[in-house]
Design a protein around this motif. Structure first.
Motif, mmCIF file in Angstrom:
data_model
loop_
_atom_site.group_PDB
_atom_site.id
_atom_site.type_symbol
_atom_site.label_atom_id
_atom_site.label_comp_id
_atom_site.label_asym_id
_atom_site.label_seq_id
_atom_site.Cartn_x
_atom_site.Cartn_y
_atom_site.Cartn_z
ATOM 1 N N THR A 278 103.273 9.517 9.619
ATOM 2 C CA THR A 278 102.723 8.798 8.470
ATOM 3 C C THR A 278 102.512 7.336 8.852
ATOM 4 N N VAL A 279 101.315 6.839 8.629
ATOM 5 C CA VAL A 279 100.959 5.475 9.012
ATOM 6 C C VAL A 279 100.525 4.708 7.758
ATOM 7 N N GLU A 291 89.152 -1.011 10.468
ATOM 8 C CA GLU A 291 88.893 -0.500 11.818
ATOM 9 C C GLU A 291 90.148 0.140 12.403
ATOM 10 N N ILE A 292 91.314 -0.417 12.102
ATOM 11 C CA ILE A 292 92.566 0.213 12.528
ATOM 12 C C ILE A 292 92.655 1.613 11.936
ATOM 13 N N CYS A 293 92.315 1.737 10.659
ATOM 14 C CA CYS A 293 92.348 3.051 9.993
ATOM 15 C C CYS A 293 91.406 4.031 10.686
ATOM 16 N N ARG A 294 90.201 3.579 11.036
ATOM 17 C CA ARG A 294 89.231 4.468 11.703
ATOM 18 C C ARG A 294 89.768 4.942 13.045
ATOM 19 N N GLN A 295 90.347 4.016 13.797
ATOM 20 C CA GLN A 295 90.772 4.371 15.145
ATOM 21 C C GLN A 295 92.023 5.243 15.153
ATOM 22 N N ILE A 296 92.967 4.967 14.292
ATOM 23 C CA ILE A 296 94.179 5.798 14.303
ATOM 24 C C ILE A 296 93.886 7.191 13.737
ATOM 25 N N PHE A 299 93.639 9.989 16.166
ATOM 26 C CA PHE A 299 94.872 10.471 16.780
ATOM 27 C C PHE A 299 95.618 11.465 15.878
ATOM 28 N N SER A 300 94.971 11.895 14.814
ATOM 29 C CA SER A 300 95.487 12.949 13.922
ATOM 30 C C SER A 300 96.860 12.661 13.322
ATOM 31 N N ILE A 329 93.558 15.111 7.505
ATOM 32 C CA ILE A 329 94.560 14.069 7.273
ATOM 33 C C ILE A 329 94.719 13.835 5.775
ATOM 34 N N GLU A 330 95.965 13.647 5.348
ATOM 35 C CA GLU A 330 96.207 13.249 3.961
ATOM 36 C C GLU A 330 95.948 11.746 3.852
#
Length: 606
Positions: A278-279, A291-296, A299-300, A329-330
């Protein structure tokens, strides 16, 4: 219907050509054909016709686009013809107990010439009559390699294309003076300016997908000496993945001209830290946070919590991620202010994230000079709230997005960022959570950066306003900044400050000049006006204090520093007595605190 009509036409033409090849080859060899010989010829013709259609379908001769015919198509024709002739010879042997070898050999040659010739005559006809270059703009292609030739060919074939390739430029001496697709290779990069003038070039296309940033800068410098519009081939990874084709040239962007190659990620380490976890991202609607959200997401993670104060920005990133990852992803959008301590603790309690990326902050330097109280409330108290909530609910890693302005700060924004670093460093000493900070320079295209401002000024006809002709800044792209943040989280051991090797600092005035040229104008047309240094600004920025630097990178192009944690008493005094300070006192206090200088207010209080 179009395909069926095309197929029927090809079958009819091929049938005529095959039968003609047989009779043209056999009759001269047997001028007085008897009944038996005539039967052999007829049987051979029918057998060859049937075999031709079978092998043509097998080798895809009827599915090929012959306007793009090349060696591959010629080989397919040779195979289909050869096997048809072989089967016909075997039929003659078994049915008539003999083979007309001279007839078959002659048929094979005529057969290939007629079938192959028909295809290539059609290609030549299309080139000559359907794709005339009248009214098209002249294009110079930089790069005569496979990508450049593909661009040239597609431009030559497309009726809709506005460009007509007239010359190549390539530094490879083996290619110079040669012709590809009837287009000459004029010379090397140094010939760009003279070639544009001599041939009246309207557009320059840089067609080298693997080009490094330094090499692109060199080429663009030569292109900018001309009035031709400069465009570039899509990125190599986009071509390889098939997202776009070589015909989708785009304008050169300022980001392309940064003299530095992107940081490559340790995919395995990042995946182990994020996959299935969970991030939580604060400021998830901002340019860096989104952009952090898009990139992580690639990584599923099991869940992404999008925390932000702005309703619309959170809605936009929420919708974007759901359209791409909604089934895997939730995704949980959370509207909340990091200054609301109770709200931050509740969010952490409910979602219990494994990793937190803290991107929410006030970052505009001149605005924070006028609003120091809000800068402290958001950047210091807000960070403290999120960090202590992360500590309380067992977050594994907490990554603070800091700034190069936190080094020897002369302004409120940089000072509050440095104090925020001190806050999480103190927590790192007491907590099981790994607290780290990431520093980088100005982010091109982010909200509040100079690029959107310059673009507006150029669209309005100028002038572009630059504070000072010698002012320099480190620059990076939004994806690059986000990659650094994600990699830092994976490398974190606790207490570090990670810094990207950002190459050489860039003069703001040079950035403005490049943007003007990229927009299709000259410096004289738009103009540059120097407005003077604004409140709180420095002439140049640093990424690490001399006392903080570890000379060797911990990871390729990523350095690590152990910023000194000092003046804990003063930090505590600021947090406790904040509401009793005036705005001017806050400003003076935080700048002195961030620079490890004595604070008059704190000294008097003690």
């Amino acid at each position: 219907m179009a395909f069926k009509s095309r197929l029927a036409l090809l079958v009819l033409i091929d049938s005529i050509l095959v039968l003609s090849a047989v009779y043209v080859s056999y009759i001269p060899l047997h001028p007085s054909l008897g009944i038996t010989s005539f039967g052999i010829v007829s049987t051979s013709a029918i057998t060859m016709l049937i075999c031709h259609h079978i092998f043509s379908f097998y080798y895809g001769l009827y599915q090929k686009a012959w306007e793009y015919a090349s060696i591959g198509e010629l080989l397919a024709i040779v195979k289909a013809v050869t096997f048809s002739v072989v089967v016909t010879g075997l039929t003659e042997h078994f049915v008539y107990n003999g083979v007309m070898f001279r007839g078959l050999v002659s048929t094979w040659m005529v057969y290939i010439l007629s079938i192959g010739g028909s295809r290539f005559v059609w290609r030549t006809f299309r080139d000559a009559y359907f794709h005339r270059n009248k009214g098209k703009k002249k294009a110079l292609i930089v790069g005569a390699g496979s990508a450049g030739r593909m661009v040239a060919r597609q431009l030559q074939k497309s009726q809709e294309a506005e460009l007509c390739p007239v010359a190549f430029i390539d530094d490879d001496l083996r290619k110079q003076k040669l012709h590809y697709l009837n287009i000459p290779v004029i010379g090397g990069i140094h010939c760009i300016e003279s070639t544009v003038t001599k041939l009246g070039i309207d557009n320059i296309i840089i067609a080298i997908p693997s080009l490094s940033k330094a090499e692109l800068n060199k080429i663009f410098t030569e292109c900018s000496k001309t009035k031709a519009k400069t465009q570039i081939l899509p990125k190599l990874e986009d071509l390889v993945t098939g997202k776009i084709s070589v015909s989708h040239v785009r304008d050169v962007e300022v980001e392309d001209l940064l003299g530095r190659e992107p940081v490559k990620l340790d995919m395995e380490k990042i995946s182990s830290d994020i996959s299935g976890k969970t991030v939580l991202v604060t400021g998830a609607g901002g340019s860096i946070g989104s952009e952090i959200c898009r990139q992580i997401s690639s990584f599923s993670p099991a869940k992404i919590v999008l925390l932000g104060h702005g309703e619309n920005s959170i809605y936009l990133i929420d919708m974007e991620l759901r359209s791409s990852y909604g089934e895997k992803i939730e995704i949980v959008p959370v509207i909340g202010d990091i200054q609301d301590r109770n709200r931050m603790f509740k969010v952490m309690e409910v979602h219990k994230p494994d990793v937190v990326y803290h991107a929410a902050a006030h970052k505009h330097v001149p605005l924070m000079e006028y609003n120091p109280r809000e800068a402290v409330k958001n950047n210091v108290f807000g960070t403290k709230n999120v960090a202590e909530a992360a500590d309380t609910f067992g977050v594994k890693t907490f990554v603070l997005i800091s700034s190069d302005k936190a080094v020897n700060p002369t302004n409120v924004m940089g000072s509050t960022k440095r104090i925020a670093e001190m806050v999480i460093q103190k927590l790192d000493q007491e907590s099981e959570t790994k607290f780290v900070a990431v520093r980088f320079g100005n982010v091109l295209g982010s909200r509040g950066s100079v690029i959107p401002l310059f673009k507006k000024q150029i669209q309005a006809g100028g002038p572009v306003t630059v504070t000072h002709e010698d002012m320099t800044r480190y620059f990076m792209t939004i994806p690059e900044a986000s990659r650094l943040v994600i990699q830092a989280g994976a490398l974190a051991k606790g207490g570090e400050i990670f810094v990207l090797d950002m190459g050489e600092p860039v003069k703001i005035v040079d950035l403005a000049k490049n943007l003007i040229k990229l927009s299709g104008y000259t410096i004289e047309e738009i103009g540059i006006k120097f407005s003077g240094i604004r409140p709180g600004e420095k002439m140049f920025e640093e990424l690490l204090n001399e006392k903080e630097v570890y000379p060797e990178p911990i990871y390729p192009k990523i350095f690590i520093g152990k910023a000194l944690l000092e003046q804990e008493e003063e930090i505590q005094y600021l947090l406790e007595r904040f509401n009793h300070f005036t705005s001017n006192e806050i400003k003076a206090f935080v700048i002195n605190l961030a620079n490890r200088k004595k604070n008059r207010i704190f000294t008097i209080a003690k």
